[in-house]
Scaffold this motif. Structure first.
Motif, mmCIF file in Angstrom:
data_model
loop_
_atom_site.group_PDB
_atom_site.id
_atom_site.type_symbol
_atom_site.label_atom_id
_atom_site.label_comp_id
_atom_site.label_asym_id
_atom_site.label_seq_id
_atom_site.Cartn_x
_atom_site.Cartn_y
_atom_site.Cartn_z
ATOM 1 N N GLU A 115 0.864 -1.188 0.000
ATOM 2 C CA GLU A 115 0.000 0.000 0.000
ATOM 3 C C GLU A 115 0.899 1.237 0.000
ATOM 4 O O GLU A 115 1.507 1.587 1.006
ATOM 5 N N SER A 175 0.069 -5.466 3.293
ATOM 6 C CA SER A 175 -0.848 -6.394 3.944
ATOM 7 C C SER A 175 -0.320 -7.793 3.677
ATOM 8 O O SER A 175 0.271 -8.055 2.625
ATOM 9 N N GLN A 180 -4.992 -10.389 5.028
ATOM 10 C CA GLN A 180 -4.529 -9.045 4.654
ATOM 11 C C GLN A 180 -4.253 -8.147 5.864
ATOM 12 O O GLN A 180 -4.668 -6.991 5.907
ATOM 13 N N ILE A 181 -3.576 -8.715 6.850
ATOM 14 C CA ILE A 181 -3.229 -7.942 8.037
ATOM 15 C C ILE A 181 -2.051 -7.024 7.711
ATOM 16 O O ILE A 181 -1.006 -7.481 7.236
ATOM 17 N N MET A 182 -2.227 -5.734 7.969
ATOM 18 C CA MET A 182 -1.178 -4.772 7.655
ATOM 19 C C MET A 182 0.026 -4.959 8.579
ATOM 20 O O MET A 182 -0.122 -5.180 9.784
#
Length: 264
Positions: A115, A175, A180-182
């Motif tokens: 991101e 992620s 999709q854990i940042m």
């Protein structure tokens, strides 16, 4: 590709042939109906996989005779459900809708998504000249979302970001895994270091599930919504107000119903 109830075509025919070699007695008609769903669930149950009746990469691996010890199993979801105090079907619904389906790429690397707007924030906090970085590397560092390449190409973006900032910023700006854990959550999720977080995400899907459970434990409202099966509330809290556009609440409700039906 994930094959599921309602699908049809040559891929379903190939699946039915494979299922018959594992003891099913299906008509090879290319239609993924209830009988095919039940046969998929049978294979998943025997293999200890998550029983969802959908033939994704993990199920196909089993049908080919391949097993990957890093894969998520039914027992891992049961442990997560017990830990959170929710129904197994509820956590299976979230896994079916919110996860990426596989936590790893064909290369064996964990699934990531860089991101660039997070990279802008993390680099700024670390003292980098973010305006200069954004001007030179707009697909890596930017005030706005975007620049995605997808798949293995995200690791090229990761390496490029690491080379112009740092390893920690690159990890924090992505992620990771099934849910999709940042990466910047590593500290509140109680990992010893950002590197320990990355190593955990590379170790297997059970560890990726553990990160997701830790995330839920930090958000009591999410757990409460999951316990009461208030899917719209859960989707709003987890996905943001745009959840309605993607029908996340309806998908969760349907996945819950499927999980209950296959468990009966």
């Amino acid at each position: 590709m994930v094959l599921k109830k309602g699908d049809h075509g040559s891929a379903v025919q190939e699946l039915q042939v494979k299922l018959n070699t594992h003891g099913a007695k299906l008509a090879v008609d290319g239609w993924f109906g209830e009988a095919t769903e039940a046969a998929v669930a049978m294979v998943q149950r025997r293999a200890g996989l998550v029983v969802d009746g959908m033939a994704g990469q993990k199920t196909i691996e089993v049908l080919r005779g391949d097993r990957d010890s890093r894969r998520l199993q039914e027992k891992h979801l049961q442990a997560a459900a017990d830990r959170l105090g929710v129904e197994l079907a509820a956590i299976k619904a979230v896994n079916a809708v919110e996860s990426r389906g596989s936590g790893f790429l064909d290369s064996g690397s964990p699934v990531i998504l860089l991101e660039r707007h997070v990279a802008f924030q993390r680099a700024g906090a670390a003292g980098f000249d973010t305006d200069l970085l954004a001007a030179r590397f707009p697909n890596l560092v930017n005030r706005t979302r975007g620049g995605y390449a997808g798949g293995q190409a995200e690791w090229a973006r990761f390496d490029n970001l690491r080379s112009v900032t740092s390893q920690a910023i690159a990890i924090e700006s992505c992620s990771w895994g099934l849910f999709q854990i940042m990466g910047y959550h590593w500290d509140p999720l109680d990992y010893p270091s950002v590197d320990e977080f990355q190593w955990a995400m590379a170790s297997g899907e059970p560890a990726q599930l553990d990160a997701f459970v830790r995330f839920l434990e930090l958000e009591p409202a999410l757990v409460k919504a999951l316990k009461s099966k208030r899917w719209a509330e859960f989707a709003r809290l987890y996905n943001g107000p745009a959840y309605k556009e993607n029908l996340y609440d309806a998908k969760l409700a349907q996945a819950f119903a499927t999980a209950e039906r296959l468990a009966a």
